[in-house]
Design a protein around this motif. Structure first.
Motif, PDB file in Angstrom:
ATOM      1  N   VAL A 117       0.835  -1.204   0.000  1.00 11.95           N
ATOM      2  CA  VAL A 117       0.000   0.000   0.000  1.00 11.95           C
ATOM      3  C   VAL A 117       0.870   1.255   0.000  1.00 11.95           C
ATOM      4  O   VAL A 117       0.603   2.220  -0.727  1.00 11.95           O
ATOM      5  CB  VAL A 117      -0.939  -0.005   1.222  1.00 11.95           C
ATOM      6  N   ALA A 118       1.936   1.251   0.801  1.00 11.81           N
ATOM      7  CA  ALA A 118       2.838   2.406   0.856  1.00 11.81           C
ATOM      8  C   ALA A 118       3.486   2.658  -0.498  1.00 11.81           C
ATOM      9  O   ALA A 118       3.579   3.808  -0.959  1.00 11.81           O
ATOM     10  CB  ALA A 118       3.904   2.190   1.924  1.00 11.81           C
ATOM     11  N   VAL A 119       3.943   1.591  -1.153  1.00 10.78           N
ATOM     12  CA  VAL A 119       4.578   1.740  -2.466  1.00 10.78           C
ATOM     13  C   VAL A 119       3.578   2.288  -3.481  1.00 10.78           C
ATOM     14  O   VAL A 119       3.892   3.196  -4.265  1.00 10.78           O
ATOM     15  CB  VAL A 119       5.151   0.395  -2.934  1.00 10.78           C
ATOM     16  N   LEU A 120       2.364   1.752  -3.474  1.00 10.47           N
ATOM     17  CA  LEU A 120       1.344   2.216  -4.417  1.00 10.47           C
ATOM     18  C   LEU A 120       1.014   3.688  -4.183  1.00 10.47           C
ATOM     19  O   LEU A 120       0.908   4.474  -5.142  1.00 10.47           O
ATOM     20  CB  LEU A 120       0.089   1.360  -4.264  1.00 10.47           C
ATOM     21  N   LEU A 121       0.871   4.089  -2.919  1.00  9.60           N
ATOM     22  CA  LEU A 121       0.582   5.488  -2.613  1.00  9.60           C
ATOM     23  C   LEU A 121       1.733   6.390  -3.053  1.00  9.60           C
ATOM     24  O   LEU A 121       1.501   7.502  -3.555  1.00  9.60           O
ATOM     25  CB  LEU A 121       0.325   5.649  -1.110  1.00  9.60           C
ATOM     26  N   CYS A 122       2.960   5.936  -2.874  1.00 15.74           N
ATOM     27  CA  CYS A 122       4.115   6.729  -3.305  1.00 15.74           C
ATOM     28  C   CYS A 122       4.127   6.917  -4.817  1.00 15.74           C
ATOM     29  O   CYS A 122       4.442   8.005  -5.318  1.00 15.74           O
ATOM     30  CB  CYS A 122       5.408   6.057  -2.853  1.00 15.74           C
ATOM     31  N   LEU A 151      -1.284  12.096  -0.201  1.00 18.68           N
ATOM     32  CA  LEU A 151      -0.939  10.688  -0.418  1.00 18.68           C
ATOM     33  C   LEU A 151       0.422  10.350   0.185  1.00 18.68           C
ATOM     34  O   LEU A 151       0.623   9.247   0.715  1.00 18.68           O
ATOM     35  CB  LEU A 151      -0.942  10.382  -1.915  1.00 18.68           C
ATOM     36  N   HIS A 152       1.352  11.305   0.120  1.00 19.92           N
ATOM     37  CA  HIS A 152       2.680  11.093   0.688  1.00 19.92           C
ATOM     38  C   HIS A 152       2.593  10.925   2.207  1.00 19.92           C
ATOM     39  O   HIS A 152       3.246  10.047   2.795  1.00 19.92           O
ATOM     40  CB  HIS A 152       3.590  12.261   0.328  1.00 19.92           C
ATOM     41  N   ALA A 155       2.333   6.636   6.855  1.00 20.29           N
ATOM     42  CA  ALA A 155       1.640   5.896   7.907  1.00 20.29           C
ATOM     43  C   ALA A 155       1.700   4.386   7.667  1.00 20.29           C
ATOM     44  O   ALA A 155       1.575   3.601   8.615  1.00 20.29           O
ATOM     45  CB  ALA A 155       0.184   6.354   7.997  1.00 20.29           C
ATOM     46  N   TYR A 156       1.893   3.964   6.415  1.00 17.82           N
ATOM     47  CA  TYR A 156       1.918   2.545   6.083  1.00 17.82           C
ATOM     48  C   TYR A 156       3.333   1.994   5.909  1.00 17.82           C
ATOM     49  O   TYR A 156       3.549   0.798   6.112  1.00 17.82           O
ATOM     50  CB  TYR A 156       1.133   2.292   4.788  1.00 17.82           C
ATOM     51  N   GLY A 157       4.268   2.831   5.495  1.00 14.41           N
ATOM     52  CA  GLY A 157       5.607   2.349   5.206  1.00 14.41           C
ATOM     53  C   GLY A 157       6.674   3.122   5.938  1.00 14.41           C
ATOM     54  O   GLY A 157       6.428   4.220   6.450  1.00 14.41           O
ATOM     55  N   PRO A 158       7.882   2.585   5.995  1.00 16.48           N
ATOM     56  CA  PRO A 158       8.985   3.265   6.685  1.00 16.48           C
ATOM     57  C   PRO A 158       9.467   4.481   5.910  1.00 16.48           C
ATOM     58  O   PRO A 158       9.361   4.543   4.683  1.00 16.48           O
ATOM     59  CB  PRO A 158      10.071   2.183   6.751  1.00 16.48           C
ATOM     60  N   LEU A 159      10.034   5.433   6.634  1.00 15.36           N
ATOM     61  CA  LEU A 159      10.548   6.654   6.014  1.00 15.36           C
ATOM     62  C   LEU A 159      11.653   6.344   5.019  1.00 15.36           C
ATOM     63  O   LEU A 159      11.768   6.986   3.975  1.00 15.36           O
ATOM     64  CB  LEU A 159      11.067   7.595   7.107  1.00 15.36           C
ATOM     65  N   SER A 160      12.472   5.338   5.336  1.00 12.25           N
ATOM     66  CA  SER A 160      13.585   4.980   4.451  1.00 12.25           C
ATOM     67  C   SER A 160      13.112   4.469   3.099  1.00 12.25           C
ATOM     68  O   SER A 160      13.877   4.454   2.131  1.00 12.25           O
ATOM     69  CB  SER A 160      14.469   3.920   5.119  1.00 12.25           C
ATOM     70  N   LEU A 161      11.851   4.044   2.999  1.00 10.45           N
ATOM     71  CA  LEU A 161      11.297   3.607   1.720  1.00 10.45           C
ATOM     72  C   LEU A 161      10.516   4.728   1.043  1.00 10.45           C
ATOM     73  O   LEU A 161      10.669   4.971  -0.159  1.00 10.45           O
ATOM     74  CB  LEU A 161      10.378   2.404   1.932  1.00 10.45           C
ATOM     75  N   VAL A 162       9.697   5.438   1.802  1.00 12.48           N
ATOM     76  CA  VAL A 162       8.792   6.435   1.226  1.00 12.48           C
ATOM     77  C   VAL A 162       9.564   7.623   0.656  1.00 12.48           C
ATOM     78  O   VAL A 162       9.268   8.085  -0.454  1.00 12.48           O
ATOM     79  CB  VAL A 162       7.768   6.894   2.282  1.00 12.48           C
TER      80      VAL A 162
END
Length: 304
Positions: free
Chosen positions: A6-11, A58-59, A64-71
């Motif tokens: 979900v985090a990747v898709l939102l990014c 969205l960011h 909220a779903y993924g780590p800062l190091s990924l987002v």
């Protein structure tokens, strides 16, 4: 679907929104007579504002779903999406130099952000916030005034974009501080108002400066500059004020310096590419409308 997916898709959707906003801003700047930071009468500019707000929302949700190091590194995909989108929408080829510059800027930025260590949960001290906000706004204002004295549109656009990126980066710093106050310290709304005011002022300054940076400077160089300066400023404040460090100690710091140099090389490449573009080159599809009119009139559209 997992939280990471979900985090990747939102990014990805957020980066597309930011890219669309940048393209809309550049098109408005290319077709608006005279100067001005906020062409309020242009629907396209308000569309860019809406896309920017959507991308920012969205960011935040992605965080909220993924780590800062990924987002955060995925945010660099904005420029990767923007250049082919511009080539498709505005029929303006990117060119090998543009692709190379965008790749260098993106890889350098992603490498820099991937080396950022885990946050310690610290926040800005209350006494530091007014001073930091005042210094940031003063620096952004001075950069904007200095840019007005530059005659070369490419150099002026890059300086304005750097000021916009710094404003956005500082807005992110204050956003993190306000979020920490709200979630971990239980601050009430009146106590959050100064921080929210700083966020609003810095975000508005960044939006207006980024709009002006596209006038005469094209899309690639200003967008790459904003994309690089924004997280670099936020990371610098994190290291200096919040106790954040690079991973792997001295080796990580050296690798971060190399990544920063790669990103800077990409920005310079994009700037040089835009500087070589002829001043009368059409930036938009309808710029060739007079040629079609000449054809209808029986004249040769290209006398050569």
């Amino acid at each position: 679907m997992s939280a990471l997916a979900v985090a990747v898709l939102l990014c990805l959707v957020s980066a597309v929104c930011y890219a669309g906003a940048a393209i809309a801003q550049e098109r408005v700047a290319a077709t608006s007579p005279g100067g001005g930071y906020a062409p309020l009468r242009r629907p396209g500019w308000w569309g860019a504002v809406a896309l920017t707000c959507l991308g920012a929302g969205l960011h935040v949700v992605a965080l909220a779903y993924g780590p800062l190091s990924l987002v955060q590194p995925l945010g660099a995909l904005t420029i990767v999406f923007a250049l082919p989108m511009a080539a498709l929408c505005a029929r303006r080829p990117v060119g090998a130099a543009g692709r190379r510059g965008a790749l260098l800027a993106t890889v350098g930025l992603a490498g820099l952000l991937s080396l950022t260590g885990t946050p310690h949960g610290d926040t800005l001290a209350g006494a530091e916030r007014p001073l930091l906000a005042a210094v940031a706004l003063a620096a952004v204002t001075l950069a904007a005034l200095a840019a007005r004295r530059l005659r070369h549109p490419g150099a002026r656009g890059v300086l304005l974009a750097a000021a916009a990126g710094a404003a956005f980066g500082m807005a992110s710093v204050f956003t993190k501080a306000v979020a920490e106050d709200w979630t971990t310290r239980g601050a009430d709304i009146p106590a959050l108002l100064p921080g929210l005011g700083a966020i609003a002022a810095l975000a508005l300054a960044g939006m207006l400066l980024s709009q002006s940076s596209y006038r005469g400077a094209g899309l690639a160089a200003p967008l790459a500059t904003v994309t690089v300066v924004n997280p670099v400023v936020a990371a610098a404040i994190g290291v200096a004020e919040l106790g954040e460090v690079f991973r792997y100690g001295a080796t990580g710091a050296l690798l971060a310096a190399v990544a920063g140099a790669v990103a800077a090389t990409g920005v310079v490449t994009l700037t040089v590419q835009d500087a070589k573009r002829p001043a009368d080159a059409p930036a938009l599809p309808h710029a060739r409308q007079p040629d079609r009119d000449l054809v209808r009139a029986g004249a040769d559209p290209d006398p050569r």
